[in-house]
Design a protein around this motif. Structure first.
Motif, mmCIF file in Angstrom:
data_model
loop_
_atom_site.group_PDB
_atom_site.id
_atom_site.type_symbol
_atom_site.label_atom_id
_atom_site.label_comp_id
_atom_site.label_asym_id
_atom_site.label_seq_id
_atom_site.Cartn_x
_atom_site.Cartn_y
_atom_site.Cartn_z
ATOM 1 N N LYS A 1 -1.595 -0.865 -12.811
ATOM 2 C CA LYS A 1 -2.611 -1.014 -11.812
ATOM 3 C C LYS A 1 -3.232 0.407 -11.245
ATOM 4 O O LYS A 1 -4.290 0.397 -11.171
ATOM 5 C CB LYS A 1 -1.873 -1.753 -10.763
ATOM 6 C CG LYS A 1 -3.036 -1.791 -9.600
ATOM 7 C CD LYS A 1 -2.678 -2.987 -8.337
ATOM 8 C CE LYS A 1 -3.574 -2.846 -7.189
ATOM 9 N NZ LYS A 1 -3.059 -3.758 -6.089
ATOM 10 N N HIS B 1 -8.727 1.293 -7.342
ATOM 11 C CA HIS B 1 -9.403 1.857 -6.214
ATOM 12 C C HIS B 1 -8.656 2.721 -5.417
ATOM 13 O O HIS B 1 -9.065 3.630 -4.836
ATOM 14 C CB HIS B 1 -9.954 0.632 -5.170
ATOM 15 C CG HIS B 1 -9.053 -0.426 -5.275
ATOM 16 N ND1 HIS B 1 -8.602 -1.256 -6.227
ATOM 17 C CD2 HIS B 1 -8.441 -0.785 -4.091
ATOM 18 C CE1 HIS B 1 -7.600 -2.001 -5.850
ATOM 19 N NE2 HIS B 1 -7.390 -1.851 -4.623
ATOM 20 N N ARG B 2 -7.328 2.307 -5.001
ATOM 21 C CA ARG B 2 -6.419 2.914 -4.090
ATOM 22 C C ARG B 2 -6.069 4.306 -4.626
ATOM 23 O O ARG B 2 -6.020 5.334 -3.931
ATOM 24 C CB ARG B 2 -5.409 1.910 -3.566
ATOM 25 C CG ARG B 2 -4.327 2.602 -2.665
ATOM 26 C CD ARG B 2 -3.709 1.666 -2.014
ATOM 27 N NE ARG B 2 -3.967 0.530 -1.297
ATOM 28 C CZ ARG B 2 -4.515 -0.795 -1.820
ATOM 29 N NH1 ARG B 2 -4.177 -1.010 -2.897
ATOM 30 N NH2 ARG B 2 -5.323 -1.574 -1.212
ATOM 31 N N LYS C 1 0.624 -1.219 -0.107
ATOM 32 C CA LYS C 1 0.029 -0.065 0.045
ATOM 33 C C LYS C 1 1.043 1.246 -0.082
ATOM 34 O O LYS C 1 0.516 2.332 -0.694
ATOM 35 C CB LYS C 1 -0.821 0.111 1.023
ATOM 36 C CG LYS C 1 -2.015 -1.002 1.026
ATOM 37 C CD LYS C 1 -2.889 -0.853 2.356
ATOM 38 C CE LYS C 1 -4.021 -1.707 2.487
ATOM 39 N NZ LYS C 1 -4.867 -1.884 3.594
ATOM 40 N N TYR D 1 -5.619 -10.231 -3.654
ATOM 41 C CA TYR D 1 -6.396 -10.906 -4.269
ATOM 42 C C TYR D 1 -5.966 -10.342 -5.897
ATOM 43 O O TYR D 1 -6.888 -10.667 -6.807
ATOM 44 C CB TYR D 1 -8.070 -10.397 -4.156
ATOM 45 C CG TYR D 1 -8.492 -10.815 -2.721
ATOM 46 C CD1 TYR D 1 -9.014 -12.158 -2.717
ATOM 47 C CD2 TYR D 1 -8.587 -10.110 -1.571
ATOM 48 C CE1 TYR D 1 -9.630 -12.636 -1.484
ATOM 49 C CE2 TYR D 1 -8.982 -10.677 -0.320
ATOM 50 C CZ TYR D 1 -9.483 -11.856 -0.199
ATOM 51 O OH TYR D 1 -9.678 -12.243 0.982
ATOM 52 N N ASP D 2 -5.079 -9.568 -5.998
ATOM 53 C CA ASP D 2 -4.617 -9.091 -7.291
ATOM 54 C C ASP D 2 -4.660 -10.349 -8.306
ATOM 55 O O ASP D 2 -4.923 -10.053 -9.501
ATOM 56 C CB ASP D 2 -3.192 -8.746 -7.086
ATOM 57 C CG ASP D 2 -3.445 -7.084 -6.768
ATOM 58 O OD1 ASP D 2 -4.431 -6.446 -6.662
ATOM 59 O OD2 ASP D 2 -2.321 -6.568 -6.435
ATOM 60 N N GLU E 1 -8.472 -3.771 13.572
ATOM 61 C CA GLU E 1 -9.551 -3.456 12.400
ATOM 62 C C GLU E 1 -10.652 -4.029 13.044
ATOM 63 O O GLU E 1 -11.359 -4.987 12.421
ATOM 64 C CB GLU E 1 -9.127 -4.106 11.055
ATOM 65 C CG GLU E 1 -8.027 -3.363 10.616
ATOM 66 C CD GLU E 1 -7.626 -4.297 9.314
ATOM 67 O OE1 GLU E 1 -7.868 -5.458 8.980
ATOM 68 O OE2 GLU E 1 -6.844 -3.551 8.228
ATOM 69 N N THR F 1 -9.414 -1.407 2.808
ATOM 70 C CA THR F 1 -9.846 -1.823 1.413
ATOM 71 C C THR F 1 -10.611 -3.080 1.623
ATOM 72 O O THR F 1 -10.082 -3.784 2.407
ATOM 73 C CB THR F 1 -8.527 -2.033 0.616
ATOM 74 O OG1 THR F 1 -8.166 -0.634 0.412
ATOM 75 C CG2 THR F 1 -9.068 -2.416 -0.758
HETATM 76 P P1 IMP Z 1 -6.935 -4.006 4.703
HETATM 77 O O1 IMP Z 1 -7.157 -2.864 4.136
HETATM 78 O O2 IMP Z 1 -5.364 -3.913 5.170
HETATM 79 O O3 IMP Z 1 -7.544 -4.662 5.777
HETATM 80 O O4 IMP Z 1 -6.736 -4.980 3.677
HETATM 81 C C1 IMP Z 1 -7.533 -5.996 3.355
HETATM 82 C C2 IMP Z 1 -7.367 -7.132 2.337
HETATM 83 O O5 IMP Z 1 -7.837 -6.775 1.247
HETATM 84 C C3 IMP Z 1 -5.752 -7.212 2.161
HETATM 85 O O6 IMP Z 1 -5.242 -8.147 2.928
HETATM 86 C C4 IMP Z 1 -5.565 -7.976 0.813
HETATM 87 O O7 IMP Z 1 -5.695 -9.296 0.751
HETATM 88 C C5 IMP Z 1 -6.863 -7.265 0.200
HETATM 89 N N1 IMP Z 1 -6.500 -6.136 -0.603
HETATM 90 C C6 IMP Z 1 -6.394 -4.676 -0.360
HETATM 91 N N2 IMP Z 1 -6.217 -4.213 -1.365
HETATM 92 C C7 IMP Z 1 -5.908 -4.821 -2.204
HETATM 93 C C8 IMP Z 1 -5.482 -4.676 -3.640
HETATM 94 O O8 IMP Z 1 -5.158 -3.456 -4.129
HETATM 95 N N3 IMP Z 1 -5.430 -5.806 -4.314
HETATM 96 C C9 IMP Z 1 -5.597 -6.907 -3.809
HETATM 97 N N4 IMP Z 1 -5.966 -7.116 -2.716
HETATM 98 C C10 IMP Z 1 -6.050 -6.090 -1.729
#
Ligand code: IMP
Length: 206
Positions: free
Chosen positions: A182, A187-188, A23, A161-162, A51, A80
């Motif tokens: 990407k 989204h990010r 991230k 999940y990419d 979380e 996310t």
């Molecule tokens: P968190 O925001 O750290 O709780 O992330 C949640 C989970 O969503 C992560 O552990 C990843 O498995 C997945 N995730 C978050 N952002 C992405 C992304 O950009 N691509 C793929 N998986 C993502």
């Protein structure tokens, strides 16, 4: 100097409340030169940020508030989730721990593909919520990327999940793209655009 004011070189520095290096790399790659992020490691903060909530918004707020309490420095966080239509929005806010507390990317993907077996509707979207905590005020920014979950993993880049997510407008998974590719869909990046636009109006263009 860290905080909302710019230093002598006109650069604003702010803490990004995450321990996820992917991230950090993605967000750094789309920030303007006038905005620098400090990672938790660089700020000397070593905690597993909680979380505990049922929404991305509440988790993002919790992360920002936790880091502000510890650092007393303006910061932003992000949460996310991958929301899959045929699974009623799962894994959603539980995306990181879908297959269990050890947060294994491959176990999460296996569970997702298993739960989607035989389903025709493969529509899904990633949703990012950024929470900025600036001068004691909270501000949320959202970014959504729609696409589809494919049946088997493709590609080795990225994280989470990419390898099984193909964004609308492409025929490749995020894991088959460079970070720059990407970023065109992600989204990010969209949520970060909102953050930067907001900070621009306040500080960066002064
Ligand atoms: P968190 O925001 O750290 O709780 O992330 C949640 C989970 O969503 C992560 O552990 C990843 O498995 C997945 N995730 C978050 N952002 C992405 C992304 O950009 N691509 C793929 N998986 C993502």
């Amino acid at each position: 100097m860290v905080g909302t004011k710019k230093n002598l070189f006109g650069i604003m520095k702010i803490i990004f409340a995450t321990n996820n290096k992917h991230k950090v790399d993605e967000i750094r790659s789309v920030l303007p030169a006038a905005l620098e992020i400090i990672t938790l490691k660089e700020a000397g903060i070593d905690i597993d940020i909680p979380e505990p909530h049922d929404t991305l918004e509440d988790n993002a707020r919790e992360k920002a508030r936790t880091i502000y309490r510890l650092s007393k420095v303006d910061c932003f966080s992000e949460d996310t989730g991958l929301e899959v239509e045929a699974l009623n929005g799962e894994p959603g806010v539980k995306s990181a721990r879908y297959a269990g507390e050890n947060r294994s990317f491959s176990a999460n993907i296996d569970k997702l593909l298993y739960n989607l077996q035989g389903k025709e509707n493969r529509n899904a979207h990633f949703r990012t919520v950024i929470c900025l905590l600036l001068n004691g005020q909270e501000q949320l920014f959202e970014g959504i990327c729609t696409g589809k979950i494919i049946e088997a993993q493709q590609g080795t880049q990225g994280f989470g999940y990419d390898p099984v997510f193909v964004p609308d407008g492409s025929d490749r998974t995020f894991a088959q793209m460079t970070m720059e590719e990407k970023n065109r869909f992600s989204h990010r990046r969209k949520a970060t655009d909102g953050l930067v636009a907001f900070l621009n109006t306040l500080y960066l263009k002064q």
